[in-house]
Enzyme design. Structure first.
Site, PDB file in Angstrom:
ATOM      1  N   PHE A  49       0.884  -1.186   0.129  1.00 22.56           N
ATOM      2  CA  PHE A  49      -0.046  -0.124   0.048  1.00 22.56           C
ATOM      3  C   PHE A  49       0.875   1.194   0.128  1.00 22.56           C
ATOM      4  O   PHE A  49       0.532   2.290  -0.742  1.00 22.56           O
ATOM      5  CB  PHE A  49      -0.828  -0.324   1.177  1.00 22.56           C
ATOM      6  CG  PHE A  49      -2.159   0.927   1.049  1.00 22.56           C
ATOM      7  CD1 PHE A  49      -3.208   0.663   0.728  1.00 22.56           C
ATOM      8  CD2 PHE A  49      -1.885   2.246   1.408  1.00 22.56           C
ATOM      9  CE1 PHE A  49      -4.577   1.439   0.734  1.00 22.56           C
ATOM     10  CE2 PHE A  49      -2.968   3.248   1.483  1.00 22.56           C
ATOM     11  CZ  PHE A  49      -4.107   2.701   1.087  1.00 22.56           C
ATOM     12  N   ASP A  68      -8.100 -11.180   3.302  1.00 21.94           N
ATOM     13  CA  ASP A  68      -6.590 -11.075   3.371  1.00 21.94           C
ATOM     14  C   ASP A  68      -6.172 -11.465   4.961  1.00 21.94           C
ATOM     15  O   ASP A  68      -5.314 -10.589   5.345  1.00 21.94           O
ATOM     16  CB  ASP A  68      -5.982  -9.898   3.039  1.00 21.94           C
ATOM     17  CG  ASP A  68      -4.443  -9.949   2.369  1.00 21.94           C
ATOM     18  OD1 ASP A  68      -4.324 -11.045   2.077  1.00 21.94           O
ATOM     19  OD2 ASP A  68      -3.832  -9.045   2.187  1.00 21.94           O
TER      20      ASP A  68
END
Length: 468
Positions: A99, A218
């Site tokens: 990210f 996840d």
């Protein structure tokens, strides 16, 4: 690309300064408005979803603000976050994932009304990362509406020009991955491992049992963050998905996740259910028991995949000790380990319907924190004295698990404090081409054999289905 720009302007007009059609309000002291009287409780069916914003309009933009009302999310300016993190200085750097980088910061109590002084973690979106914008939006949508003691708290966000940032509560022990697998440090105690398992299970159960269920998608060690008392909180909701509705049994979607953690039926078909999360939980539970990563390419072929290697031992109490983490040095509950292994076996079933719900997992795990058959400490060999016994052969004593000390009926845990700096939030390893390969170094196992610990391999493929 034009559609994407329209989408973002419609959803967050304040993110696009200077646009003729959208005027950015004054950034100072901006907070998502207080909820109207009609606002439903968190987790209600009225919770807005990312899919609701696929073709946004002014109405949907207003719905987003209403949905996030009551969460008291603060909308920060980039200038404020630079002050909070001391200009995103390297001294405040915590880590980086797919990210983007994460920095530690401190919010002064004078920054704005209603926001107390606190340490925070600020995550910056890497614009070159895969699906970054959607993950950023998904994180805001889910964590802006869902609050629970075992979900990381989102304090606010920044959406200014091309910049996308998220501000979270700071958790000092970093991720479970860092605590469990790092080298040259004390082993994570058994009691802490069970506490972490229970906390993470409660977080998943909350998501699954919401009126509008959420599939986390996840679940892995790097996405479980720990507070100072080993309280576990789920982080990184960029891949989270709303569960099936009505008579649907699953959500068909792109296959995304992390190799070694993703459920086999999801990888093969793209059919996503809450049971996919249960499988991933079973993998993390095995990591807690064995001290091994889900996938380790440096081990012998038959030991590289943790689930395939460990499954034959889980239902055999005589063999279970062979796969328990040697760094525990025998200081764990035999009864608790057997019950945890049996639970992991069920979670890892190849038949999704045979797996327990997360509510059942929580009920099974909670009692495992209370067993008092943990040895007091490792056995210490004492040199025989010269009182007539010195000529006897020195014989090595039984291990702590084979012979408990006579007064070992009391539960006495050795909690080890970490003196290493936490790597903080790690989000989706290898999903960004800029993510450093921080896991490729060799580790040493208990026998001194070199073992290369490879990073998690992300999964991303396309699957056609009824829901996307």
């Amino acid at each position: 690309m034009t559609v994407m720009k329209i989408t973002w302007k419609s959803m967050f007009p304040s993110c696009f300064k200077g646009d003729d059609d959208y005027h950015s309000p004054k950034p100072n002291n901006k907070v998502v408005a207080s909820p109207p009287k009609t606002t439903k409780p968190e987790g209600s069916l009225n919770r807005i979803s990312v899919t609701d914003l696929s073709f946004p309009s002014t109405t949907l933009s207003e719905d987003l603000s209403i949905s996030l009302a009551g969460s008291n999310l603060h909308v920060f300016t980039l200038a404020e976050l630079k002050i909070i993190t001391q200009g995103f200085s390297s001294s405040n750097f915590l880590g980086e994932g797919g990210f983007g980088p994460v920095h530690k910061g401190f919010i002064d109590d004078k920054l704005r009304p209603g926001l107390k002084a606190q340490t925070v973690a600020v995550k910056l979106l890497d614009l070159d990362g895969s699906q970054g914008h959607r993950e950023w939006l998904t994180e805001v949508v889910f964590l802006g509406q869902l609050r629970h003691p075992h979900l990381v708290k989102l304090i606010g966000y920044c959406c200014e020009e091309e910049h996308r940032l998220l501000v979270y509560e700071y958790l000092p022990r970093g991720s479970l991955e860092n605590q469990l697998f790092r080298r040259y440090s004390a082993s994570l105690p058994w009691s802490a491992r069970m506490k972490i398992a229970v906390g993470a299970a409660k977080g998943l159960a909350f998501l699954h049992e919401a009126q509008k269920p959420v599939i986390y998608r996840d679940f892995k060690a790097s996405n479980i963050l720990l507070d100072s008392d080993y309280g576990a909180k789920l982080s990184d909701f960029g891949l989270a998905k709303d569960g099936p509705e009505g008579d649907d049994t699953h959500v068909s979607t792109r296959v995304m996740g992390t190799q070694g953690y993703a459920a086999p039926e999801y990888v093969m078909t793209g059919h996503l259910t809450a049971m996919s999360d249960v499988y991933s939980f079973g993998v993390v539970l095995m990591e807690l028991l064995t001290g091994r990563r889900s996938v380790e390419k440096g081990r012998p072929q038959r030991e590289q995949n943790l689930v395939e290697w460990s499954r034959p031992y889980l239902n055999d109490s005589r063999k279970l000790s062979r796969i328990m983490d040697p760094r525990l040095e025998g200081q764990y509950s035999e009864i608790g380990a057997k019950k945890a292994a049996a639970l992991a076996y069920l979670c890892l079933s190849h038949r999704p319907r045979s797996r327990p719900t997360m509510t059942t997992v929580v009920k099974t795990l909670e009692p495992l924190q209370d067993f008092d058959d943990i040895p007091i400490g490792p056995f210490v060999y004492t040199v025989p004295s010269d009182n007539g016994e010195g000529n006897k052969d020195a014989k090595e004593s039984d291990t702590p698990k084979e012979k408990k000390r006579e007064n070992g009926g009391h539960n006495h845990h050795h909690h080890h404090r970490s003196h290493h700096r936490s790597n903080g939030h790690r989000h989706h390893p290898l999903k960004s081409p800029k993510t450093p390969n921080s896991m490729s170094q060799s580790d040493k196992n208990q026998n001194g054999r070199s073992v290369s610990t490879s990073p998690d391999t992300s999964i991303a493929s396309e699957s056609q289905g009824s829901k996307v």
